[in-house]
Every structure is written in structure tokens, then in C-alpha cells.
Design an enzyme around this catalytic site. Structure first.
Site, PDB file in Angstrom:
ATOM      1  N   HIS A   1      -0.219 -12.668  -0.521  1.00 48.53           N
ATOM      2  CA  HIS A   1      -0.112 -11.220  -0.325  1.00 48.53           C
ATOM      3  C   HIS A   1      -1.463 -10.623   0.072  1.00 48.53           C
ATOM      4  O   HIS A   1      -1.562  -9.892   1.073  1.00 48.53           O
ATOM      5  CB  HIS A   1       0.405 -10.583  -1.627  1.00 48.53           C
ATOM      6  CG  HIS A   1       0.543  -9.097  -1.564  1.00 48.53           C
ATOM      7  ND1 HIS A   1       1.743  -8.465  -1.302  1.00 48.53           N
ATOM      8  CD2 HIS A   1      -0.365  -8.098  -1.723  1.00 48.53           C
ATOM      9  CE1 HIS A   1       1.558  -7.163  -1.305  1.00 48.53           C
ATOM     10  NE2 HIS A   1       0.289  -6.911  -1.565  1.00 48.53           N
ATOM     11  N   GLU A   2      -2.488 -10.945  -0.691  1.00 50.28           N
ATOM     12  CA  GLU A   2      -3.804 -10.350  -0.404  1.00 50.28           C
ATOM     13  C   GLU A   2      -4.326 -10.842   0.942  1.00 50.28           C
ATOM     14  O   GLU A   2      -4.906 -10.080   1.707  1.00 50.28           O
ATOM     15  CB  GLU A   2      -4.814 -10.671  -1.516  1.00 50.28           C
ATOM     16  CG  GLU A   2      -4.382 -10.264  -2.914  1.00 50.28           C
ATOM     17  CD  GLU A   2      -3.837  -8.861  -3.046  1.00 50.28           C
ATOM     18  OE1 GLU A   2      -4.274  -7.970  -2.300  1.00 50.28           O
ATOM     19  OE2 GLU A   2      -2.932  -8.646  -3.878  1.00 50.28           O
TER      20      GLU A   2
ATOM     21  N   GLU B   1      -9.772   0.730  -4.187  1.00 47.36           N
ATOM     22  CA  GLU B   1      -8.466   1.340  -3.895  1.00 47.36           C
ATOM     23  C   GLU B   1      -7.930   1.957  -5.173  1.00 47.36           C
ATOM     24  O   GLU B   1      -7.990   1.299  -6.222  1.00 47.36           O
ATOM     25  CB  GLU B   1      -7.468   0.307  -3.378  1.00 47.36           C
ATOM     26  CG  GLU B   1      -6.190   0.990  -2.882  1.00 47.36           C
ATOM     27  CD  GLU B   1      -5.171   0.017  -2.255  1.00 47.36           C
ATOM     28  OE1 GLU B   1      -5.451  -1.187  -2.197  1.00 47.36           O
ATOM     29  OE2 GLU B   1      -4.117   0.486  -1.852  1.00 47.36           O
TER      30      GLU B   1
ATOM     31  N   GLU C   1      -7.284  -6.618  -1.866  1.00 46.57           N
ATOM     32  CA  GLU C   1      -7.471  -7.250  -0.563  1.00 46.57           C
ATOM     33  C   GLU C   1      -8.736  -6.833   0.178  1.00 46.57           C
ATOM     34  O   GLU C   1      -8.766  -6.853   1.416  1.00 46.57           O
ATOM     35  CB  GLU C   1      -6.251  -6.910   0.314  1.00 46.57           C
ATOM     36  CG  GLU C   1      -6.146  -5.430   0.748  1.00 46.57           C
ATOM     37  CD  GLU C   1      -5.252  -4.560  -0.122  1.00 46.57           C
ATOM     38  OE1 GLU C   1      -5.043  -4.908  -1.296  1.00 46.57           O
ATOM     39  OE2 GLU C   1      -4.770  -3.529   0.374  1.00 46.57           O
TER      40      GLU C   1
ATOM     41  N   GLY D   1      -3.159  -6.813 -10.173  1.00 44.98           N
ATOM     42  CA  GLY D   1      -3.152  -8.251  -9.908  1.00 44.98           C
ATOM     43  C   GLY D   1      -4.329  -8.723  -9.067  1.00 44.98           C
ATOM     44  O   GLY D   1      -5.008  -9.684  -9.405  1.00 44.98           O
ATOM     45  N   ALA D   2      -4.567  -8.038  -7.951  1.00 45.88           N
ATOM     46  CA  ALA D   2      -5.626  -8.466  -7.042  1.00 45.88           C
ATOM     47  C   ALA D   2      -5.858  -7.376  -6.006  1.00 45.88           C
ATOM     48  O   ALA D   2      -5.063  -6.443  -5.898  1.00 45.88           O
ATOM     49  CB  ALA D   2      -5.222  -9.756  -6.339  1.00 45.88           C
TER      50      ALA D   2
HETATM   51  N1  HT7 Z   1      -3.782  -3.031  -2.690  1.00 39.97           N
HETATM   52  C1  HT7 Z   1      -3.977  -3.302  -4.075  1.00 39.97           C
HETATM   53  C2  HT7 Z   1      -3.472  -2.149  -4.884  1.00 39.97           C
HETATM   54  C3  HT7 Z   1      -4.350  -1.554  -5.931  1.00 39.97           C
HETATM   55  C4  HT7 Z   1      -5.149  -2.158  -6.890  1.00 39.97           C
HETATM   56  C5  HT7 Z   1      -5.488  -3.454  -7.115  1.00 39.97           C
HETATM   57  C6  HT7 Z   1      -6.323  -3.732  -8.193  1.00 39.97           C
HETATM   58  C7  HT7 Z   1      -6.788  -2.742  -9.070  1.00 39.97           C
HETATM   59  C8  HT7 Z   1      -6.436  -1.449  -8.796  1.00 39.97           C
HETATM   60  C9  HT7 Z   1      -5.647  -1.179  -7.712  1.00 39.97           C
HETATM   61  N2  HT7 Z   1      -5.174  -0.010  -7.260  1.00 39.97           N
HETATM   62  C10 HT7 Z   1      -4.389  -0.242  -6.186  1.00 39.97           C
HETATM   63  C11 HT7 Z   1      -3.260  -4.535  -4.503  1.00 39.97           C
HETATM   64  C12 HT7 Z   1      -2.229  -5.000  -3.559  1.00 39.97           C
HETATM   65  O1  HT7 Z   1      -1.179  -4.420  -3.421  1.00 39.97           O
HETATM   66  O2  HT7 Z   1      -2.438  -5.954  -2.885  1.00 39.97           O
HETATM   67 ZN    ZN Z   2      -0.675  -5.168  -1.551  1.00 36.54          ZN
END
Ligand code: HT7
Ligand code: ZN
Length: 843
Positions: A285-286, A117, A252, A249-250
Site C-alpha cells: 500500500h505505502e 500527514e 508513504e 499503520g504506516a
Molecule cells: N497516508 C497515511 C495516512 C495517515 C497516517 C499515517 C500514520 C500516522 C498518521 C497518519 N495520518 C494519516 C497512511 C496510508 O493510508 O497509507
Molecule cells: Zn494510504
């Protein structure tokens, strides 16, 4: 660079029936072999067969088994394809070991991992890398490593290979692969329909003792989503992997969540209460994305808030249920104001659903996430709990397996509730924080509350319309009893009045309870009335808010007029802090002072140019005055709030936070004796780091700092704290020097985003140090960003947001910052990410 517009959305002209990927892993030359079954979409207007691809070495391409030579074009390739179903095959080579951008397939401490992502999959193979193309993936991984993971369920594995199949159609951004020497902390969960799910947290050897808390948080999240939203997990296995080098952070990814190790690894020795709370929230969240994001995803990246705002709202409610809703709401508002209001007030302001972007990575913002969550909270407040549930159920039933839009989300609510949400929808398109002014009149037993609203202009939006604002109000009688419980007023016009009739005596209005809308409330209210609400309001958020505004007015008067702090504030805070009927966590939050950045923004809003040094001095002075004012109660408060044996729950954490807030004040008066004793005795990181921070903030702690480094030199995550604390505590004229010398430390590396943020995030957060008149910190940060950009554009662009408030300050500082921003922009080969951010900041 090209700007992409929401209005230009067109669907892809082909559907994908299946995707087969084979990875032959090698650090410098990984082969990716893809076999994809495409079928033209009969009704599609655009039949161009374009596959995204970046930094890929194409070795071969075939259509229906016949070699072809595709046309290589900007950002990918094009090919002539039949107008009946066909198979696309390609073999590409990529180099994970030299991927420092941490996007696509990369390596972290010898382990392969992915981050797709938003648009990272195109760095793995040629593909329609857009969220509205959903497909079923089968993945084979070949590599000489013991653990080989991908999405979905395991199919087979043997010596040096493993196969995975994900039965749920997904967009490419949810693809994941991990390979390495990892150890699992196992668990299991039985879903409400009786499905047995294998759970694992995979970590590097040595970290296996830090997984138990995360595993429990995962189980709690799975249960909560069943109980609260009726959402059940849908695979046989759920894997989480901890990675040290990670941009956010993380992530999904379906069935294979990848976490920044700082957001999953926890132990009482190495993690603070704040770490535990954050880990619990991020795991939730994830996990919650499995339904809000994965099963139902976004049609395009403009709809990002559809999954992020809703999922943040869900994780906030989960954390409130697990801990305390009152404390959680105050923390949420603190973050919203510090990050989202700051964004809304500057050159980076944008709607929750932006209308254009150059680089989507630059829109993973507080506005999309946190304001996006506030919109869901307002929607729920407006329709009520029952109808919120009906709306969500219709949304899940109607759109499972689809890639949808904000219109689809709102339509589900309109259909489920019969309510017209046309005006409400404007929250997604209009940027900026509304200012809500309130005045009141009292006559013959009727209280009239009159509101007017206005939203300042933001980039690209000079004219603003009135928003639909839910204003939660309660009334407190003169004796302190609540005479009217919380009622939600719906403001739709620029100016509107609401009356409360039949009241015996003039009550005091408690307005914007629970922070019912993301607005700035401006209200004429004297210190006495604030103190009254602080004492009697039944709404915990407003109770806290009254103390907060008293503290803020006190500090602003100290800065602007040089006045002494008001007794109204000092006495009120003393009675809250000593009120044993209140939650210690709430008391600790009440003792917290507004941040320097918050004060700078308030001065700017009042038409005064903020002087960072003066703000710093006033805040320091108030800390000393508070320490003196509370001196008689401090010893007892410190003694009574010993939480005893460490447990990472709300109760223990609340006591520790109050005790450490008291310790910070005490350390200003006792030469650090108590903090030093606690530092020596502490068996948990919350107290150890808290004691060290109290010492540093009082000008002590040199020896403890050295001992801390000696004790924790082999623990990357704890050492991040060591780096961060020193920069955060540095005096304004020392901050840049401290950050510079830490950047030359043997353990500093730019390649690890956590370490970079520990030093330079802390520098940007040290308000008076960052804005020191010498401009040394501006220069240092710009130097660092220029170097980092060549390695990791995403983190560079994000960190450049440190400059977003530059127009608040005096002409000299503005000149210094402008020069640094222009220097960054003039760097040859500057990334698209950083170019877009710096250009927007400068505009
Ligand atoms: N949906 C993810 C968003 C995200 C991300 C996470 C890790 C490294 C790069 C990233 N670029 C976008 C995280 C979340 O909102 O859960
Ligand atoms: Zn998210």
C-alpha cells in the site's frame, strides 16, 4: 472550532520554486531553519500570504534577507510580501522530546521521526501546509546520530550531518526526517528501465532479524506495480523505517516510508500468519502511493479517497495476486461490513468524499478507505478490464506532478472510455449503505429478477437518490451446473427488473457475486436453496456467503426465539469443512461465526433491541453445538491439516487457520489437552498464539499465559498480543476488571498507541464485555480517553469510535453511554479531534 467546507476551496496565491530546510537536532530544542523561494501566482484571486504554524517558537523571519515581524494569527502567521518572486527565511525552535501527540517531529525510543500527514508539517516550520502546494525540497540534518535520513536522494554526508535532495515536487505532508541509531537490512531492485535502486529497512538494533519478509514484500510490490500498472520507481533509493510509537499503520513519505513497527517487523517466532499478510499488504500500500498519492496527489483533504480508495484497491489486488483472490475477497468483505457498514449505520456516517470537517484526522475512516476502494472496484466492473487500464493510463499521463480531484479522476475515465460517469459519481457524495431487495418470478423459461433499492437517511442527508449498482449475477441449473455465467446487471433506478430468457428449467440465481457492490442484499431465500448454492455456486464469495447467512439466521433464531440450530446449517457446514477439494483457508472462513457486533446490528435492523449478554450466550452455545456435531471429523481434520515446516505463504497459512479453527472447537471438549500440547511444541507464533487463544476461549490457559509473558517479556510487539488476548477472551462480567488491571501493569503505557489499542481496542471489541449492564467498561474507557486526550488527541479521537453504535441498545445502556460521552465532552481543554468525534457521536 472552525468547520472547513469543500465548497470554500481557493488556491494558494503563491507557488514555491524551492524549499531548503536545515535541522539542528536536539531533544528539547531543535532548530529548524527554512529558506523558501515563493513566486506570486499571476491569476490568483487571494493574495493573502498566510503560513500555517502551530506550537512553534519563531526566532527570526526575513523576506529577501531583511528582518521582518510577521503578524501572528490563529493557526499561523501573515506577512506583507512583494508581488514579485521573493525569498522567505525563518528560524524556529521545537521540542520533539515533549511531543506525545506523535504528529510533527517527535521522539520514539531515542530516535527522531516525523509524521506530517495530514497537517503535521505546520508543527515543524511555518509553511503553506496544504496538499496543493507542491515543491522541490533540499534538507540538511545536523545531529550527533549515525543515521540521518530524509526524502529523495542522498547528496552528501559527513560527521554529524547529511543532506538530501528530492527532485520530485511534493506537498509538505509527504516530508519526512528520521535520525537515530539504526541498523539497515539492505536490498536492491532493478526497475524495468534498468535503474538500480538501493533499498533499506531501518530498524532498532535487535530487530534486524525481522526484516527479510518485509524486504521481499517491497520487491514484489515494485515488480507488481511495473507489471500491472506500468508504474516504475523514480529515485535512487527507497528507505523504510520501523518506529515503535506511531498513530497509524504506516506513512508513504516520498522515498522514506515510516512504519509502525507492528506493520513491518516479521519473524515466524514472533508474528502470526495474519501479521505476515497484513505486513505484505501495508508495504505494498505505502509503496503504491508513490504513484497514487505522491506523484499525483490530492488538491485538498476532501479528496482523500482519491489516493486512499485507489491505493487500497491496488493493494487488495496485489494481495489477491500474491495469495488467493477468493480468500482475500471474503476477508475484505468481512472488514468492510464490520467497520464501514457499522460506520454507515451510525452517527459517524459520511460520504466517501466528505463535504465538511473540523479535524481532517477524523476522516481517515473505513468509508474513505474501504468504501473508496469498493468504488474503484465497481468502476472497473462497469467499464471492464481493458477500459480500466486505459482510464488509469490517461490519469497518470495527464496528471503526473499535479494535485487533483475526484472530478479529474472520473474525467480521465470518461475521456478514455467514452462513458458518462455522472450517475456513478454519486457514490462519492451520497453516504449510507444501500439496501437492495430482490424478488424473482419464473414463467415459460424466463427468470425475472426484480430489484428495489433504498438508502436510509444519514446525518445531514435525509433524502437519498438511487445509486448506480453493478449486480453480478450467475445462474445455476437444478443439477448444479452453471447455466448462465457471471453477467453484470446495471441498476440505475429505484426499481428495476432484469430477465433471463430461454432457460430449460428453473435455475437458482447467485446474486451479488464477488460482492460486486457495497450494498446490503435482502432476498427471500430458504435454507434449502442456500445450502444448494453453498454446495454448487462457482463464485467463491457467494458460496461462502450462503454458509455465512445460514449461520447468521441460525444464531438470530437462537437469540430471538430460543430455537435449536437448524440441521440445514450444521450439515452444510460439515460438508464444507470436510470437502478436501476446497482451499483450507476457505473452509476455515466458512467455519467462522458472525461476530457479536454483526449480530447486534442485524437485530437492530430487524427492529429488535440487541441484548449483548444473550448474543454472547447464543454464540457460545452454537460453538459447543458445532463442536459436538463435528466431533467425529475433528480428529482427522486436526491431524490432516498440519502444515509442517512454517512458511508464511497462503498454503501454509490456510492449513494453519483451518487447524486452529478446529482446535478451538476441540478445546471445548478435551479439557484443552490438544491445545496445551500444541502450545508447548509450536515453533511459530501463529500456532503458539492460536493454541493459547483456543485455551482461553475454553476457560483454560492460565499457566500458558504466564509462560507466554515470561518468554516474551522483552518483545514489545509480542507482548501487545499478550495484553490483547486476555481482554478479548475475558468473560462479559470480567472484561472491564481485566482491562483495568492490565492498565496498571508495569509494562502498560498510554504513550504507545499499540499498547493502548491492545488493551482498550480489545475491550471495545469484546462486545458483551464492553456492553456489560454494569456500565463498568464504558466508564473505564471514558476515564482512559480523558487522560489520553491530553497526550495524544489523534488516537483518543479514533478510539472514541467505540461508542458509535450506542443508539442500538436499550435505554439503560444508552443512558450510561450518553453520560460518559458528556463527561468526556465536558473535560477542560479537550482536543479539537475528540471534541468533533464525541459531538458527532452524540448528535
Ligand atoms: N497516508 C497515511 C495516512 C495517515 C497516517 C499515517 C500514520 C500516522 C498518521 C497518519 N495520518 C494519516 C497512511 C496510508 O493510508 O497509507
Ligand atoms: Zn494510504
Amino acid at each position: 472550532p472552525q468547520t472547513i467546507h469543500l465548497k470554500d476551496y481557493t488556491p494558494f496565491g503563491y507557488e514555491i520554486e524551492s524549499v531548503h530546510l536545515t535541522f539542528r537536532l536536539a531533544p528539547g530544542a531543535t532548530r529548524v531553519i527554512s529558506k523558501i523561494a515563493f513566486a506570486p501566482t499571476p491569476a490568483a484571486a487571494d493574495k493573502r500570504f498566510f503560513l500555517h504554524g502551530e506550537e512553534l517558537k519563531l526566532l527570526s523571519a526575513k523576506i529577501d534577507g531583511a528582518e521582518i515581524t510577521p503578524r501572528m494569527v490563529e493557526g499561523g502567521l501573515e506577512a506583507d510580501v512583494p508581488d514579485v518572486p521573493f525569498t522567505w527565511e525563518a528560524e524556529v525552535e521545537i521540542a520533539p522530546e515533549s511531543n506525545t501527540a506523535l504528529e510533527g517531529l517527535y521522539m520514539s525510543n531515542g530516535m527522531y521521526c516525523t509524521q506530517c500527514e495530514a497537517e503535521g508539517f505546520r508543527k515543524i516550520t511555518f509553511y503553506p501546509d496544504r496538499p496543493d502546494v507542491m515543491a522541490v525540497f533540499t534538507v540538511r540534518i545536523e545531529g550527533d546520530l549515525p543515521v540521518l535520513l530524509s526524502n529523495g536522494n542522498p547528496v552528501t554526508k559527513g560527521d554529524g550531518f547529511a543532506e538530501w535532495h528530492d527532485p520530485w515536487p511534493k506537498p509538505s505532508y509527504l516530508f519526512a526526517l528520521v535520525a537515530g541509531e539504526l541498523i539497515n537490512h539492505p536490498g536492491f531492485f532493478t526497475t524495468k528501465s534498468g535503474r538500480e535502486v538501493e533499498l533499506n529497512i531501518w530498524v532498532r538494533p535487535g530487530d534486524e532479524g525481522k526484516c527479510a519478509f518485509g524486504m521481499q514484500a517491497l520487491k514484489d510490490s515494485m515488480k507488481w506495480d511495473e507489471d500491472t500498472y506500468g508504474r516504475e520507481y523514480d529515485l535512487d533509493i527507497f528507505n523504510i523505517v520501523a518506529v515503535d510509537d506511531f498513530n497509524m499503520g504506516a506513512m508513504e513519505n516520498k522515498g522514506l516510508n515510516i512504519f509502525n513497527s507492528s506493520c513491518v517487523l516479521a519473524s515466524k517466532e514472533t508474528s502470526t500468519d495474519a501479521n505476515f499478510e497484513r505486513i505484505e499488504g501495508i508495504i505494498a500500500h505505502e509503496y503504491f502511493h508513490n504513484w497514487t498519492g505522491n506523484r499525483i496527489t490530492c488538491r485538498d483533504w476532501f479528496q482523500l479517497c482519491l489516493k486512499e480508495g485507489l491505493t487500497v484497491y491496488r493493494d487488495q489486488m496485489f494481495s489477491g495476486d500474491m495469495r488467493s483472490h477468493a480468500v482475500k475477497r471474503i476477508e475484505e468483505v468481512l472488514t468492510l461490513r464490520a467497520r464501514q457498514f457499522r460506520e454507515d449505520n451510525g452517527p459517524l456516517a459520511h460520504p466517501v468524499r466528505p463535504e465538511s470537517f473540523v479535524e481532517i484526522n477524523n476522516f481517515y475512516t473505513a468509508t474513505v478507505y474501504e468504501k473508496g476502494a469498493e468504488i474503484i472496484g465497481m468502476l472497473r466492473r462497469l467499464v471492464g478490464d481493458e477500459d480500466y487500464k486505459k482510464g488509469c493510463e490517461l490519469y497518470f499521463a495527464r496528471h503526473d506532478g499535479q494535485a487533483v480531484t475526484i472530478e479529474d479522476w472520473l474525467k480521465a475515465f470518461e475521456d478514455a472510455t467514452g462513458r458518462d460517469l455522472a450517475h456513478f459519481k454519486q457514490w462519492y457524495s451520497q453516504a449510507g449503505t444501500p439496501r437492495l431487495k430482490m424478488s424473482e418470478t419464473w414463467e415459460d423459461g424466463t427468470l425475472t429478477l426484480s430489484f428495489s433499492q433504498s438508502t436510509p437517511p444519514t446525518p445531514g442527508q435525509s433524502e437519498k437518490k438511487p445509486q448506480l449498482i453493478p449486480i453480478a449475477v450467475g445462474l445455476i441449473g437444478p443439477n448444479g451446473d452453471e447455466v448462465v455465467p457471471t453477467t453484470v446487471l446495471e441498476m440505475t433506478e429505484a426499481e428495476q427488473s432484469f430477465t433471463f430468457e430461454g432457460l430449460g428449467a428453473r435455475p437458482v440465481a447467485s446474486v451479488l457475486r464477488d460482492f460486486s457492490a457495497p450494498v446490503i442484499l435482502e432476498r427471500e431465500i430458504d435454507a434449502k436453496t442456500r445450502a444448494f448454492l453453498l454446495a454448487h455456486d462457482t463464485d467463491p464469495f457467494q458460496k461462502w456467503e450462503m454458509g455465512r447467512t445460514l449461520a447468521k439466521d441460525t444464531l438470530l433464531a437462537m437469540i430471538v426465539k430460543g430455537t435449536d440450530p437448524s440441521h440445514a446449517y450444521l450439515d452444510a457446514i460439515k460438508s464444507v469443512v470436510t470437502d478436501e477439494s476446497l482451499d483450507p483457508a476457505f473452509r476455515a472462513l466458512s467455519l467462522g461465526l458472525p461476530s457479536q457486533d454483526d449480530l447486534a446490528q442485524s437485530l437492530h435492523d430487524a427492529g429488535i433491541i440487541p441484548n449483548p449478554q444473550k448474543i454472547y450466550e447464543a454464540r457460545e452455545s452454537l460453538r459447543h453445538i458445532l463442536s459436538d456435531h463435528l466431533r467425529e471429523v475433528i480428529p482427522a481434520l486436526y491431524a490432516e491439516n498440519d502444515a509442517g515446516a512454517f512458511t508464511p505463504d497462503a498454503e501454509g497459512s490456510g492449513k494453519r487457520s483451518l487447524r486452529l479453527a478446529i482446535l478451538a472447537l476441540l478445546s471445548l471438549r478435551d479439557e484443552g489437552v490438544t491445545a496445551r500440547a500444541l502450545y508447548k511444541r509450536a515453533d511459530n507464533m501463529t500456532e503458539q498464539a492460536g493454541a493459547l487463544q483456543a485455551l482461553l476461549a475454553a476457560g483454560h490457559g492460565k499457566e500458558e499465559l504466564a509462560a507466554f509473558a515470561e518468554r516474551w517479556k522483552d518483545d514489545r510487539l509480542v507482548m501487545d498480543k499478550w495484553f490483547m488476548m486476555q481482554v478479548a477472551a475475558a468473560a462479559p462480567d470480567r472484561a472491564a476488571t481485566v482491562a483495568k488491571s492490565l492498565s496498571e501493569h508495569a509494562d502498560f503505557t498510554m504513550k504507545n498507541p499499540n499498547r493502548f489499542r491492545a488493551v482498550f481496542g480489545a475491550l471495545a471489541g469484546n462486545h458483551a464485555g464492553f456492553h456489560h449492564e454494569s456500565g463498568a467498561a464504558y466508564r473505564l474507557l471514558a476515564d482512559q480517553l480523558i487522560t489520553l486526550d491530553a497526550l495524544n488527541p489523534q488516537t483518543t479521537a479514533r478510539m472514541s469510535g467505540a461508542f458509535e453504535t450506542w443508539k442500538r441498545y436499550d435505554a439503560d445502556r444508552q443512558q450510561l453511554i450518553r453520560a460518559e460521552l458528556e463527561r468526556i465532552l465536558a473535560t477542560p481543554g479537550l482536543s479539537r479531534d475528540t471534541t468533533e468525534m464525541v459531538t458527532r457521536i452524540l448528535s
